[in-house]
Design a protein around this motif. Structure first.
Motif: not given
Lengths: 607, 224
Positions: A83-84, A537-539, A580, A582-584, A589, A603-607
């Motif tokens: 999914q991710d 990520g929308v079914t 899905n 995601q922004l991250k 990472f 670090k990278n953003p979202y980490q």
């Protein structure tokens, strides 16, 4: 008793005699720097080692890499519960290779075994591979340390902080790649290499163009996001005012490759555009399309892509049907005269559309579809690939579905489910999506056996990309007329209608179908900042979910539709979750171990 | 002979039984329990796929790896730790709130409670979700907390388990023009085969701000 003394004395004598030196041989597997760099062949074999270490991302030595995104779905064994996307998906961090190349450069520059021009050409190749490595790191993580030609040596007791380089900015990294490519383009040969296996001036210019267009689109599209992804120090994110400069660089480099005249959009079979497209990408002999590839050769250097993915009806060994392309990609291909690529399976009243033959559903599609994907009824190696999920029977005026095991027949001897599938089950060796790969599927006899493998190459740069980079850069610089000319060159070769003007969506789509399975799509979606919108990520979303197309043969004797074909679209059961992104996921990472070893890393953003 | 083998097996047993225990660290015994709040109210979040994370750091050691703590869908979290002083921080750019890397200092000793106060872009109030026949009806009020925030989507989610969020659902209705203030959503379930098979249904409303990586959710309601 005396004998025993004698033996003991003999043993002592023998043990004292062992130092004759016959064991002191020079090792033939460890060579000194002098031995290597005094011989031209040896130098080239070191270089060959580096060529073998630069395959990352989606590629044909990793069949499952195609099922990660919206190009193909898994067909073997249990379902794919993805999914991710992972934080380290296709992350490259190879300073070992960069150090090895830098060591190589030091000795190469000192050697006298090569003529000056050859020495420079080899230096150009090594630096090209180094730039390619940086490029692969950068598109995953953003700016990373640029170490130049430095070879780091650790001596006990030294201050290790001098070895710790901070991350460069993302812009500096792309600038470095671009400037390296500009410089080495002068060193490298203009003559295309055998099977495009070695870097030439044109490969360097292509890398320059691609790096510039990536940098340009990050400068452009990242800053158009609601919340642009960046770090305070610029390790991630490029300021918007740099976009135009990068697009100009990309356009100039792409133009130089096109006008260089060494490569052309291959068109050897104008009457069979599908086959023509397949051969332009997959056949090495007399190829005018491919600029740089990972070449393979039998024996020794082969891949298992053909062995894994060959249709069951054409398999030469146990393996078959590991993965299959999906409907999402099939529908992205236009019709020759209709830009809506949807496969028509039902009429406006919701009734089935009946096709005489399964391949009729794909009539008038962009010929590149034939060249990239084996669809139901298409031929491979001269015989039809039958894809039949089951029969449709008419019971009390309603259509009911009959399915069976692979290669099952009904009482009248009619086929129920083809040996190829597609099927909804968890069995191995049967297709689940309704399509097979054609691009990169090798037609050479025995190439799908475990013993031989396939020596299909994997093109990294080809001339069509120069056209599409030129198109994109022209479009972003506001020259729509020129952009239209470039995209139409690619579309004409493919065999579909011209466009009168270009939109951003046209560029996205053209890249998707032209470069399917060639490791473009994932990176393109990232640099255009579309990935989180498309893979939302929308079914049952039309893009994020993986879709299958199941063909059924009508078994209704006495009715006009008997023996015809109908199709059903359905979510691919092997891939139950929508993708899905995601922004991250826009940037990998940074591994915490690297930060522990080098506290100058941020670090990278979202980490 | 028998005696020897008896002795040997006794030694063998002794060796087998003494192998472990001495060189292991004791496991952490203290429990840090916390919640993510705004004005004292816990926030509804996504509780699956490690979506919302906090990071716990402890100073004074050579390595600086944070311990990741996953926040549950009701906004609570738990971690087993050794007694000591820790720093608690939200993961960068993660969560339906204004990114704020201020640390919360926590002194863990035995079972310790803590609160991580954040500023969400929106909150949801007056929500009601009900099932009538095959239709889920929902109403809610969206309160804007951050004046510059805009709604990117409002979603009504139905799941067959008590875990309901953006990634875990069997039916979904999206409202992309979510206005601030009261809004209503309705979702028709009649053609949904997953819903037909489910014995229980749970529902929840989520609101996602433009540019945020996570949505904020209402409480989970059992509707069937």
């Amino acid at each position: 008793m005396k004998k025993r003394y004698f033996l003991a004395a003999a043993a002592i004598l023998m043990s004292m005699n062992s130092c004759s030196g016959f064991l002191d041989q020079d090792p033939d597997k460890i060579l000194t720097d002098n031995q290597v760099f005094s011989d031209a062949t040896m130098i080239k074999s070191v270089l060959a080692n580096y060529y073998g270490r630069v395959t990352w991302g989606q590629n044909i030595s990793d069949s499952y890499s195609y099922t990660i995104i919206d190009e193909a779905a898994k067909s073997d064994g249990g379902p794919d519960t993805r999914q991710d996307f992972e934080d380290d998906r296709w992350r490259v961090y190879d300073y070992t290779l960069i150090r090895n190349i830098n060591q190589f450069l030091v000795s190469l520059r000192a050697t006298t075994a090569l003529a000056k021009s050859e020495q420079l050409a080899i230096e150009g190749e090594a630096r090209f591979l180094r730039a390619w490595t940086y490029f692969n790191m950068c598109r995953g993580m953003g700016g990373m340390p640029i170490v130049g030609d430095e070879v780091f040596e650790y001596v006990g007791g030294m201050d290790i902080t001098t070895l710790q380089y901070p991350r460069s900015t993302e812009a500096e990294m792309y600038d470095y790649i671009i400037s390296e490519c500009s410089e080495i383009a002068e060193y490298l040969t203009e003559t295309p290499s055998t099977n495009a296996a070695r870097a030439t001036k044109w490969a360097a210019l292509m890398l320059k163009a691609r790096a510039a267009v990536y940098a340009g689109s990050i400068a452009n599209y990242n800053n158009k996001m609601a919340n642009p992804i960046k770090t305070a120090g610029g390790e991630v994110g490029i300021s918007a005012d740099k976009a135009a400069g990068y697009y100009q660089t990309a356009l100039a480099a792409a133009k130089e490759v096109i006008s260089g005249g060494k490569y052309s959009l291959q068109l050897t079979k104008p009457d069979d555009r599908g086959k023509n497209f397949y051969e332009a990408i997959c056949v090495k002999e007399n190829n005018s399309e491919v600029i740089w590839s990972r070449d393979y050769i039998y024996p020794g250097q082969t891949t298992g892509f053909t062995q894994s993915n060959i249709p069951a009806s054409h398999a030469e060994d146990i393996d078959r049907c590991y993965a299959g392309p999906i409907l999402n990609l099939v529908e992205a291909f236009e019709y020759v005269n209709d830009r809506n690529g949807e496969i028509k399976v039902k009429d406006e009243n919701g009734n089935y559309i009946f096709y005489e033959n399964p391949e009729d559903a794909f009539a008038k599609k962009d010929p590149r579809l034939w060249g990239s994907i084996i669809y139901p009824g298409a031929e491979f190696k001269g015989s039809e690939v039958v894809l039949q999920a089951g029969q449709k029977l008419l019971e009390n005026g309603k259509w009911v579905t009959l399915t069976g095991d692979a290669d099952s027949k009904d009482a009248n001897g009619l086929l129920i489910t083809s040996v190829n599938g597609p099927a909804v089950n968890n069995n191995q060796y049967i297709n689940k999506s309704g399509f097979f790969f054609r691009k990169f599927l090798d037609e050479t006899p025995q190439s799908s056996t475990r013993g031989r493998g396939s020596d299909m190459w994997f093109p990294r740069f080809r001339i069509a990309e120069a056209y599409l980079i030129a198109c994109e850069a022209s479009f972003e610089l506001g020259n729509n007329g020129q952009a239209t000319d470039y995209i139409n060159a690619v579309r004409e070769r493919a065999g579909i209608q011209d466009l009168s003007s270009v939109s951003f969506d046209d560029i996205v789509r053209e890249n998707r179908v032209e470069f399917a399975f060639e490791d473009h799509r994932y990176w393109d979606m990232k640099r255009w900042r579309l990935a989180d919108k498309v893979w939302n990520g929308v079914t049952n979303d039309v893009n994020a979910q993986q879709w299958a197309l199941f063909p059924y043969k009508v078994n209704a004797p006495g009715t006009p539709n008997d023996g015809k074909w109908v199709f059903e679209k359905q979510a691919d059961h092997m891939s139950p979750y929508a993708r899905n992104f995601q922004l991250k996921n826009y940037y990998n990472f940074i591994n915490l171990d690297w930060i522990n070893n080098n506290p100058k890393f941020v670090k990278n953003p979202y980490q | 002979m028998k005696i020897i083998s008896n002795i040997l097996s006794f030694f063998l047993l002794a060796v087998l039984f003494t192998g472990c225990g001495l060189d292991n660290y004791e496991e952490p015994q203290s429990k840090l329990m916390g919640k993510v709040t705004y004005n004292g109210e816990t926030l509804g979040l996504r509780g699956t796929n490690e979506s919302v994370q906090l990071q716990i750091y402890q100073d004074g050691y050579a390595k600086h790896d944070p311990v990741a703590v996953y926040v549950n869908q009701d906004g609570t979290f738990e971690a087993m730790l050794f007694d000591g002083e820790y720093k608690l921080v939200t993961r960068n750019n993660n969560g339906p709130w204004v990114n704020d890397r201020d640390t919360v200092l926590v002194n863990v000793k035995g079972t310790t409670d803590c609160e991580v106060e954040v500023t969400p872009y929106f909150t949801i109030s007056n929500e009601s979700i009900s099932l009538s026949g095959n239709t889920v009806n929902a109403s809610l009020s969206i309160n804007k907390i951050v004046s510059t925030a805009t709604v990117s989507s409002v979603m009504l989610l139905v799941s067959k388990t008590a875990f309901v969020d953006e990634g875990t659902y069997i039916a979904r209705q999206n409202l992309t023009t979510g206005a601030i203030g009261a809004s209503t959503l309705s979702l028709d379930l009649s053609n949904n085969t997953d819903v037909a098979k489910a014995t229980q249904l749970y529902a929840r409303i989520g609101v996602k701000a433009t540019g945020a990586d996570q949505a904020i959710y209402s409480d989970v309601v059992k509707i069937k």
